[in-house]
Design an enzyme around this catalytic site. Sequence first.
Site, PDB file in Angstrom:
ATOM      1  N   ASP A  32       1.004  -1.137   0.037  1.00 48.58           N
ATOM      2  CA  ASP A  32      -0.055   0.101  -0.068  1.00 48.58           C
ATOM      3  C   ASP A  32       0.977   1.287  -0.041  1.00 48.58           C
ATOM      4  O   ASP A  32       1.828   1.354   0.875  1.00 48.58           O
ATOM      5  CB  ASP A  32      -1.005   0.072   1.238  1.00 48.58           C
ATOM      6  CG  ASP A  32      -2.131   0.905   0.991  1.00 48.58           C
ATOM      7  OD1 ASP A  32      -3.107   0.450   0.973  1.00 48.58           O
ATOM      8  OD2 ASP A  32      -1.865   2.189   1.057  1.00 48.58           O
ATOM      9  N   ILE A  33       0.500   2.438  -0.922  1.00 46.42           N
ATOM     10  CA  ILE A  33       1.395   3.436  -0.822  1.00 46.42           C
ATOM     11  C   ILE A  33       1.274   4.238   0.396  1.00 46.42           C
ATOM     12  O   ILE A  33       2.145   5.109   0.647  1.00 46.42           O
ATOM     13  CB  ILE A  33       0.855   4.183  -2.194  1.00 46.42           C
ATOM     14  CG1 ILE A  33       1.946   5.124  -2.713  1.00 46.42           C
ATOM     15  CG2 ILE A  33      -0.265   4.991  -1.807  1.00 46.42           C
ATOM     16  CD1 ILE A  33       1.685   5.729  -4.048  1.00 46.42           C
ATOM     17  N   ASN A  55     -12.668  -3.656   2.373  1.00 46.00           N
ATOM     18  CA  ASN A  55     -13.873  -2.265   2.499  1.00 46.00           C
ATOM     19  C   ASN A  55     -14.670  -2.575   1.222  1.00 46.00           C
ATOM     20  O   ASN A  55     -14.106  -2.668   0.111  1.00 46.00           O
ATOM     21  CB  ASN A  55     -13.254  -1.234   2.404  1.00 46.00           C
ATOM     22  CG  ASN A  55     -12.179  -0.850   3.695  1.00 46.00           C
ATOM     23  OD1 ASN A  55     -12.696  -1.150   4.410  1.00 46.00           O
ATOM     24  ND2 ASN A  55     -11.262  -0.277   3.373  1.00 46.00           N
ATOM     25  N   GLY A  64     -16.405   2.319   3.331  1.00 45.34           N
ATOM     26  CA  GLY A  64     -15.122   3.189   3.296  1.00 45.34           C
ATOM     27  C   GLY A  64     -14.210   2.892   2.151  1.00 45.34           C
ATOM     28  O   GLY A  64     -13.129   3.322   2.218  1.00 45.34           O
ATOM     29  N   GLN A  65     -15.048   2.089   1.068  1.00 45.06           N
ATOM     30  CA  GLN A  65     -13.959   1.708  -0.078  1.00 45.06           C
ATOM     31  C   GLN A  65     -13.509   3.077  -0.949  1.00 45.06           C
ATOM     32  O   GLN A  65     -14.501   4.018  -1.283  1.00 45.06           O
ATOM     33  CB  GLN A  65     -14.530   0.841  -1.167  1.00 45.06           C
ATOM     34  CG  GLN A  65     -13.934   0.293  -1.980  1.00 45.06           C
ATOM     35  CD  GLN A  65     -14.428  -0.685  -2.944  1.00 45.06           C
ATOM     36  OE1 GLN A  65     -15.624  -1.220  -2.666  1.00 45.06           O
ATOM     37  NE2 GLN A  65     -13.825  -1.357  -3.914  1.00 45.06           N
ATOM     38  N   HIS A  72      -9.845  -5.504  -3.598  1.00 43.12           N
ATOM     39  CA  HIS A  72      -8.652  -5.603  -2.831  1.00 43.12           C
ATOM     40  C   HIS A  72      -8.718  -6.148  -1.469  1.00 43.12           C
ATOM     41  O   HIS A  72      -9.787  -5.837  -0.835  1.00 43.12           O
ATOM     42  CB  HIS A  72      -7.868  -4.648  -3.067  1.00 43.12           C
ATOM     43  CG  HIS A  72      -8.393  -3.299  -2.469  1.00 43.12           C
ATOM     44  ND1 HIS A  72      -9.313  -2.465  -3.118  1.00 43.12           N
ATOM     45  CD2 HIS A  72      -8.234  -2.685  -1.258  1.00 43.12           C
ATOM     46  CE1 HIS A  72      -9.654  -1.400  -2.348  1.00 43.12           C
ATOM     47  NE2 HIS A  72      -9.183  -1.598  -1.292  1.00 43.12           N
ATOM     48  N   HIS A 127      -6.796  -6.044   1.892  1.00 40.40           N
ATOM     49  CA  HIS A 127      -5.523  -5.573   2.601  1.00 40.40           C
ATOM     50  C   HIS A 127      -5.123  -6.470   3.604  1.00 40.40           C
ATOM     51  O   HIS A 127      -6.130  -7.156   4.196  1.00 40.40           O
ATOM     52  CB  HIS A 127      -5.995  -4.150   3.785  1.00 40.40           C
ATOM     53  CG  HIS A 127      -6.484  -3.008   2.759  1.00 40.40           C
ATOM     54  ND1 HIS A 127      -6.035  -2.030   2.654  1.00 40.40           N
ATOM     55  CD2 HIS A 127      -7.972  -3.017   2.414  1.00 40.40           C
ATOM     56  CE1 HIS A 127      -6.645  -1.034   1.725  1.00 40.40           C
ATOM     57  NE2 HIS A 127      -7.828  -1.629   1.801  1.00 40.40           N
TER      58      HIS A 127
HETATM   59  P1  AMP Z   1      -9.797   1.176   0.286  1.00 38.07           P
HETATM   60  O1  AMP Z   1     -10.084   2.332   1.177  1.00 38.07           O
HETATM   61  O2  AMP Z   1     -10.033  -0.046   0.772  1.00 38.07           O
HETATM   62  O3  AMP Z   1     -10.277   1.327  -1.195  1.00 38.07           O
HETATM   63  O4  AMP Z   1      -8.222   1.126  -0.013  1.00 38.07           O
HETATM   64  C1  AMP Z   1      -7.647   1.637  -1.166  1.00 38.07           C
HETATM   65  C2  AMP Z   1      -6.006   1.467  -0.649  1.00 38.07           C
HETATM   66  O5  AMP Z   1      -5.299   1.937  -1.666  1.00 38.07           O
HETATM   67  C3  AMP Z   1      -5.637   2.820   0.410  1.00 38.07           C
HETATM   68  O6  AMP Z   1      -5.181   1.967   1.398  1.00 38.07           O
HETATM   69  C4  AMP Z   1      -4.509   3.555  -0.458  1.00 38.07           C
HETATM   70  O7  AMP Z   1      -3.362   3.835   0.157  1.00 38.07           O
HETATM   71  C5  AMP Z   1      -4.092   2.607  -1.601  1.00 38.07           C
HETATM   72  N1  AMP Z   1      -3.667   3.060  -2.918  1.00 38.07           N
HETATM   73  C6  AMP Z   1      -4.095   4.231  -3.767  1.00 38.07           C
HETATM   74  N2  AMP Z   1      -3.303   4.235  -4.540  1.00 38.07           N
HETATM   75  C7  AMP Z   1      -2.193   3.522  -4.569  1.00 38.07           C
HETATM   76  C8  AMP Z   1      -1.145   3.234  -5.429  1.00 38.07           C
HETATM   77  N3  AMP Z   1      -0.940   3.908  -6.554  1.00 38.07           N
HETATM   78  N4  AMP Z   1      -0.402   1.944  -5.102  1.00 38.07           N
HETATM   79  C9  AMP Z   1      -0.486   1.481  -3.873  1.00 38.07           C
HETATM   80  N5  AMP Z   1      -1.800   1.654  -3.001  1.00 38.07           N
HETATM   81  C10 AMP Z   1      -2.434   2.719  -3.139  1.00 38.07           C
END
Ligand code: AMP
Length: 115
Positions: free
Chosen positions: A30-31, A86, A92-93, A99, A101
């Site tokens: 995760d970024i 999520n 909260g998605q 995906h 986590h």
């Molecule tokens: P969600 O809130 O479950 O949709 O999670 C989306 C996740 O994607 C968040 O934890 C972000 O930090 C992560 N995210 C967004 N952009 C990127 C990216 N380019 N590379 C890796 N993770 C990312």
Amino acid sequence: MSDCLFCKIVRDEIPCRKVYEDDEVLAFHDINPVAPVHFMLIPKLHLDSLAEAEDAHVALLGRMLVLAPRLAKQQGLDNGFRTVINTGRGGGQEVFHLHIHVIGGGNIPPMVRRS
Ligand code: AMP
Ligand code: ZN
């Protein structure tokens, strides 16, 4: 899904820190991690969220769940980890490509705080 962020990562159009890849599944860090280890497992197939999962996806989702503990261990999470999916705006998605986590290391607080 041409403008989906995670589909772009699958197609190598956006870089990621890869944890694992096979024909069907990609895992990457995760970024914006919420713990010392925080990566995501995604199907290469675009599904908006778990709400779009159907019987045809049972094997794929099962593979992802079985992979999660293996990859967690490879990332040093010997003592357990948290998985979070999520789903939808109500869940909260933020990125609408399904995906899982995988989060661990450090102190993981209770998932739901009761007051
Ligand atoms: P969600 O809130 O479950 O949709 O999670 C989306 C996740 O994607 C968040 O934890 C972000 O930090 C992560 N995210 C967004 N952009 C990127 C990216 N380019 N590379 C890796 N993770 C990312
Ligand atoms: Zn996608």
